[in-house]
Design a protein around this motif. Structure first.
Motif, PDB file in Angstrom:
ATOM      1  N   THR A  84       0.828  -1.207   0.000  1.00  0.00           N
ATOM      2  CA  THR A  84       0.000   0.000   0.000  1.00  0.00           C
ATOM      3  C   THR A  84       0.862   1.258   0.000  1.00  0.00           C
ATOM      4  O   THR A  84       1.779   1.400   0.807  1.00  0.00           O
ATOM      5  N   ASN A  85       0.551   2.179  -0.917  1.00  0.00           N
ATOM      6  CA  ASN A  85       1.231   3.462  -1.025  1.00  0.00           C
ATOM      7  C   ASN A  85       0.191   4.579  -0.936  1.00  0.00           C
ATOM      8  O   ASN A  85      -0.864   4.503  -1.574  1.00  0.00           O
ATOM      9  N   ILE A  86       0.480   5.605  -0.161  1.00  0.00           N
ATOM     10  CA  ILE A  86      -0.430   6.727   0.022  1.00  0.00           C
ATOM     11  C   ILE A  86      -0.014   7.873  -0.889  1.00  0.00           C
ATOM     12  O   ILE A  86       1.128   8.337  -0.836  1.00  0.00           O
ATOM     13  N   ILE A  87      -0.948   8.333  -1.737  1.00  0.00           N
ATOM     14  CA  ILE A  87      -0.704   9.470  -2.620  1.00  0.00           C
ATOM     15  C   ILE A  87      -1.560  10.638  -2.144  1.00  0.00           C
ATOM     16  O   ILE A  87      -2.785  10.516  -2.022  1.00  0.00           O
ATOM     17  N   THR A  88      -0.915  11.756  -1.887  1.00  0.00           N
ATOM     18  CA  THR A  88      -1.610  12.983  -1.499  1.00  0.00           C
ATOM     19  C   THR A  88      -1.457  13.996  -2.622  1.00  0.00           C
ATOM     20  O   THR A  88      -0.340  14.293  -3.058  1.00  0.00           O
ATOM     21  N   GLN A  89      -2.583  14.508  -3.091  1.00  0.00           N
ATOM     22  CA  GLN A  89      -2.603  15.495  -4.177  1.00  0.00           C
ATOM     23  C   GLN A  89      -2.905  16.869  -3.572  1.00  0.00           C
ATOM     24  O   GLN A  89      -3.974  17.093  -2.997  1.00  0.00           O
ATOM     25  N   ASN A  90      -1.942  17.774  -3.664  1.00  0.00           N
ATOM     26  CA  ASN A  90      -2.104  19.140  -3.156  1.00  0.00           C
ATOM     27  C   ASN A  90      -2.320  20.092  -4.325  1.00  0.00           C
ATOM     28  O   ASN A  90      -1.439  20.228  -5.187  1.00  0.00           O
ATOM     29  N   ILE A  91      -3.463  20.733  -4.363  1.00  0.00           N
ATOM     30  CA  ILE A  91      -3.810  21.641  -5.456  1.00  0.00           C
ATOM     31  C   ILE A  91      -3.770  23.074  -4.924  1.00  0.00           C
ATOM     32  O   ILE A  91      -4.525  23.429  -4.002  1.00  0.00           O
ATOM     33  N   TYR A  92      -2.870  23.869  -5.475  1.00  0.00           N
ATOM     34  CA  TYR A  92      -2.747  25.279  -5.085  1.00  0.00           C
ATOM     35  C   TYR A  92      -3.443  26.121  -6.146  1.00  0.00           C
ATOM     36  O   TYR A  92      -3.172  25.980  -7.342  1.00  0.00           O
ATOM     37  N   PHE A  93      -4.341  27.007  -5.703  1.00  0.00           N
ATOM     38  CA  PHE A  93      -5.139  27.775  -6.649  1.00  0.00           C
ATOM     39  C   PHE A  93      -5.335  29.203  -6.129  1.00  0.00           C
ATOM     40  O   PHE A  93      -5.082  29.493  -4.949  1.00  0.00           O
ATOM     41  N   ASN A  94      -5.789  30.059  -7.035  1.00  0.00           N
ATOM     42  CA  ASN A  94      -5.995  31.458  -6.685  1.00  0.00           C
ATOM     43  C   ASN A  94      -7.480  31.750  -6.609  1.00  0.00           C
ATOM     44  O   ASN A  94      -8.227  31.506  -7.552  1.00  0.00           O
ATOM     45  N   LYS A  95      -7.893  32.271  -5.470  1.00  0.00           N
ATOM     46  CA  LYS A  95      -9.278  32.675  -5.277  1.00  0.00           C
ATOM     47  C   LYS A  95      -9.294  34.041  -4.594  1.00  0.00           C
ATOM     48  O   LYS A  95      -8.727  34.205  -3.524  1.00  0.00           O
ATOM     49  N   ASN A  96      -9.938  34.994  -5.253  1.00  0.00           N
ATOM     50  CA  ASN A  96     -10.017  36.363  -4.708  1.00  0.00           C
ATOM     51  C   ASN A  96      -8.634  36.913  -4.394  1.00  0.00           C
ATOM     52  O   ASN A  96      -8.400  37.520  -3.345  1.00  0.00           O
ATOM     53  N   ASN A  97      -7.702  36.639  -5.348  1.00  0.00           N
ATOM     54  CA  ASN A  97      -6.326  37.122  -5.245  1.00  0.00           C
ATOM     55  C   ASN A  97      -5.581  36.554  -4.029  1.00  0.00           C
ATOM     56  O   ASN A  97      -4.608  37.140  -3.554  1.00  0.00           O
ATOM     57  N   THR A  98      -6.040  35.430  -3.551  1.00  0.00           N
ATOM     58  CA  THR A  98      -5.389  34.767  -2.427  1.00  0.00           C
ATOM     59  C   THR A  98      -5.096  33.317  -2.801  1.00  0.00           C
ATOM     60  O   THR A  98      -5.975  32.612  -3.319  1.00  0.00           O
ATOM     61  N   GLN A  99      -3.831  32.887  -2.557  1.00  0.00           N
ATOM     62  CA  GLN A  99      -3.502  31.496  -2.856  1.00  0.00           C
ATOM     63  C   GLN A  99      -4.067  30.584  -1.770  1.00  0.00           C
ATOM     64  O   GLN A  99      -3.888  30.823  -0.579  1.00  0.00           O
ATOM     65  N   GLN A 100      -4.753  29.569  -2.199  1.00  0.00           N
ATOM     66  CA  GLN A 100      -5.339  28.612  -1.286  1.00  0.00           C
ATOM     67  C   GLN A 100      -4.985  27.196  -1.744  1.00  0.00           C
ATOM     68  O   GLN A 100      -4.428  27.005  -2.819  1.00  0.00           O
ATOM     69  N   LYS A 101      -5.341  26.216  -0.906  1.00  0.00           N
ATOM     70  CA  LYS A 101      -4.972  24.829  -1.206  1.00  0.00           C
ATOM     71  C   LYS A 101      -6.121  23.887  -0.851  1.00  0.00           C
ATOM     72  O   LYS A 101      -6.821  24.075   0.142  1.00  0.00           O
ATOM     73  N   THR A 102      -6.304  22.882  -1.697  1.00  0.00           N
ATOM     74  CA  THR A 102      -7.195  21.780  -1.357  1.00  0.00           C
ATOM     75  C   THR A 102      -6.440  20.470  -1.565  1.00  0.00           C
ATOM     76  O   THR A 102      -5.521  20.407  -2.394  1.00  0.00           O
ATOM     77  N   THR A 103      -6.799  19.457  -0.812  1.00  0.00           N
ATOM     78  CA  THR A 103      -6.024  18.221  -0.777  1.00  0.00           C
ATOM     79  C   THR A 103      -6.925  17.011  -0.955  1.00  0.00           C
ATOM     80  O   THR A 103      -8.004  16.948  -0.371  1.00  0.00           O
ATOM     81  N   TYR A 104      -6.473  16.062  -1.748  1.00  0.00           N
ATOM     82  CA  TYR A 104      -7.145  14.775  -1.922  1.00  0.00           C
ATOM     83  C   TYR A 104      -6.133  13.669  -1.655  1.00  0.00           C
ATOM     84  O   TYR A 104      -4.951  13.807  -1.993  1.00  0.00           O
ATOM     85  N   THR A 105      -6.595  12.566  -1.086  1.00  0.00           N
ATOM     86  CA  THR A 105      -5.693  11.465  -0.744  1.00  0.00           C
ATOM     87  C   THR A 105      -6.291  10.140  -1.187  1.00  0.00           C
ATOM     88  O   THR A 105      -7.498   9.920  -1.078  1.00  0.00           O
ATOM     89  N   ALA A 106      -5.437   9.250  -1.690  1.00  0.00           N
ATOM     90  CA  ALA A 106      -5.869   7.909  -2.084  1.00  0.00           C
ATOM     91  C   ALA A 106      -4.763   6.911  -1.771  1.00  0.00           C
ATOM     92  O   ALA A 106      -3.593   7.284  -1.605  1.00  0.00           O
ATOM     93  N   ALA A 107      -5.133   5.648  -1.678  1.00  0.00           N
ATOM     94  CA  ALA A 107      -4.165   4.568  -1.462  1.00  0.00           C
ATOM     95  C   ALA A 107      -4.162   3.669  -2.688  1.00  0.00           C
ATOM     96  O   ALA A 107      -5.222   3.261  -3.170  1.00  0.00           O
ATOM     97  N   ILE A 108      -2.978   3.372  -3.224  1.00  0.00           N
ATOM     98  CA  ILE A 108      -2.858   2.399  -4.309  1.00  0.00           C
ATOM     99  C   ILE A 108      -1.969   1.256  -3.844  1.00  0.00           C
ATOM    100  O   ILE A 108      -1.157   1.418  -2.933  1.00  0.00           O
ATOM    101  N   ILE A 109      -2.125   0.112  -4.471  1.00  0.00           N
ATOM    102  CA  ILE A 109      -1.417  -1.098  -4.047  1.00  0.00           C
ATOM    103  C   ILE A 109      -0.529  -1.581  -5.192  1.00  0.00           C
ATOM    104  O   ILE A 109      -1.018  -1.824  -6.303  1.00  0.00           O
ATOM    105  N   VAL A 110       0.766  -1.687  -4.921  1.00  0.00           N
ATOM    106  CA  VAL A 110       1.734  -2.140  -5.920  1.00  0.00           C
ATOM    107  C   VAL A 110       2.052  -3.608  -5.664  1.00  0.00           C
ATOM    108  O   VAL A 110       2.446  -3.990  -4.559  1.00  0.00           O
ATOM    109  N   LEU A 111       1.866  -4.422  -6.703  1.00  0.00           N
ATOM    110  CA  LEU A 111       2.050  -5.866  -6.590  1.00  0.00           C
ATOM    111  C   LEU A 111       3.305  -6.326  -7.330  1.00  0.00           C
ATOM    112  O   LEU A 111       3.974  -5.539  -8.002  1.00  0.00           O
ATOM    113  N   SER A 112       3.586  -7.614  -7.211  1.00  0.00           N
ATOM    114  CA  SER A 112       4.744  -8.207  -7.877  1.00  0.00           C
ATOM    115  C   SER A 112       4.519  -8.274  -9.382  1.00  0.00           C
ATOM    116  O   SER A 112       3.396  -8.453  -9.844  1.00  0.00           O
ATOM    117  N   ASN A 113       5.583  -8.158 -10.138  1.00  0.00           N
ATOM    118  CA  ASN A 113       5.498  -8.296 -11.594  1.00  0.00           C
ATOM    119  C   ASN A 113       5.583  -9.745 -12.053  1.00  0.00           C
ATOM    120  O   ASN A 113       5.456 -10.028 -13.240  1.00  0.00           O
TER     121      ASN A 113
END
Length: 348
Positions: A84-113
């Motif tokens: 299991t690997n945790i991926i966090t996506q941080n999105i930086y955006f401009n709203k009303n001339n102010t930089q803000q951030k929203t975050t999404y997180t998911a888990a993916i599973i890496v298996l053997s080849n």
């Protein structure tokens, strides 16, 4: 182990959507579609974001390591681990001339080849086994006797020693009723025994079974299941997909851990363990298989189908107990409340 009261950590990893300024409804990210998705090294992960706001940048944290924004992420060993690997996506955006951030997180599973190889075997002997023993740990001591750790909610847990084929004990010790005995192993002249939910282990003198000391599990380990050793290192399972490596002179911390992975699945409920010729052999709770695991990375390189052995006894208790006999390179197998120990030779 055991009784089905466990929750496996990766299964309860659900998509977490949090936004510091409650703007998540104004973003459309596809990261949630990949939550608990299975990948192999070399696969690609295509992440997209749509928004009515002006996006300044996007960064990704993979297992708490920061990476620059990439729409296409290649699953590579320098960024991802098996399991299991945790991926966090941080999105930086401009709203009303102010930089803000929203975050999404998911888990993916890496298996053997690579696909797990089916390992053949032959039964070369059978021995009597005390059918009152709820087997949790099994190994052959330096003197050739069997050491077995037992546990049960309805009877006292024990550590016992006996000659192979005998139902009588040459040595035994009972645990306090508050403890449920689990896996056991030997390092030098000491025997180590785990408990299930007490987060505690015991160290005994090999010959006398005299209690030498107690130890607490590392704080990241909540339950004790299987136990084996290599040189001065304990190798412990906790009933999840994880196997932990703990130095015997520093029992309060684990040195490293691996996730047990095959080509098509992440293996959970890893139970009794035995280190054999450079690999970890593991029971899987309530399954008629033993896994052969590469201790360096957790990859299951082989699997034994033991249905022909366990079918007779599954009504008594599950397959559990692996002991390596270095004298002839055979393996002893038994289960909870089984009346026999089987000696097998691998065809590989």
């Amino acid at each position: 182990m055991k009784y089905k009261t466990l929750g496996i950590s990766f299964l309860i990893l659900v998509i977490i959507m949090s936004c510091s300024n409650k703007n998540e409804i104004n973003f459309n990210s596809n990261i949630h579609a990949h939550n608990n998705q299975l990948f192999h090294f070399g696969d690609s992960l295509n992440l997209t974001v749509e928004s009515k706001y002006s996006i300044d940048s996007i960064t990704y944290q993979i297992n708490n390591k920061v990476h620059l924004s990439k729409k296409l992420i290649i699953i590579q060993t320098d960024n991802f681990d098996y399991g299991t690997n945790i991926i966090t996506q941080n999105i930086y955006f401009n709203k009303n001339n102010t930089q803000q951030k929203t975050t999404y997180t998911a888990a993916i599973i890496v298996l053997s080849n690579s696909q797990e190889k089916l390992i053949g075997y032959e039964i070369i002997n059978k021995f009597k086994h005390n059918k009152l023993l709820f087997t949790e740990g099994l190994f052959i001591a330096d003197n050739g006797n069997i050491i077995e750790s037992t546990g049960s909610k309805n009877r006292t847990s024990q550590l016992v020693e006996y000659k192979l084929g005998s139902e009588n004990f040459e040595n035994s010790i009972e645990l306090s009723k508050e403890y449920f005995g689990e896996g056991a192993t030997q390092i030098n002249d000491s025997i180590y025994q785990l408990t299930w939910k007490s987060k505690k282990g015991f160290i005994y003198n090999e010959k006398s079974f005299e209690l030498i000391s107690e130890f607490n599990f590392p704080p990241q380990i909540f339950e004790g299941w299987g136990l084996t050793s290599f040189e001065n290192e304990l190798i412990l399972s906790d009933g999840t997909d994880k196997i932990y490596f703990i130095e015997s002179n520093n029992l309060s911390n684990y040195k490293r851990k691996i996730s047990v992975v095959g080509f098509n699945k992440l293996y959970t409920y890893i139970n009794e363990l035995e280190y054999i010729n450079g690999f970890i052999f593991a029971n899987v709770w309530q399954e008629d298989v033993i896994l052969k695991i590469n201790p360096a990375n957790g990859i299951v390189v082989g699997k034994l189908d033991l249905k022909q052995i366990s079918d007779k006894y599954n009504k008594n208790g599950v397959l559990n107990g692996i002991a390596h006999n270095p004298k002839n390179n055979s393996i002893l197998l038994t289960g909870k409340f089984w009346s026999e120990i089987f000696e097998i030779k691998l065809n590989e």
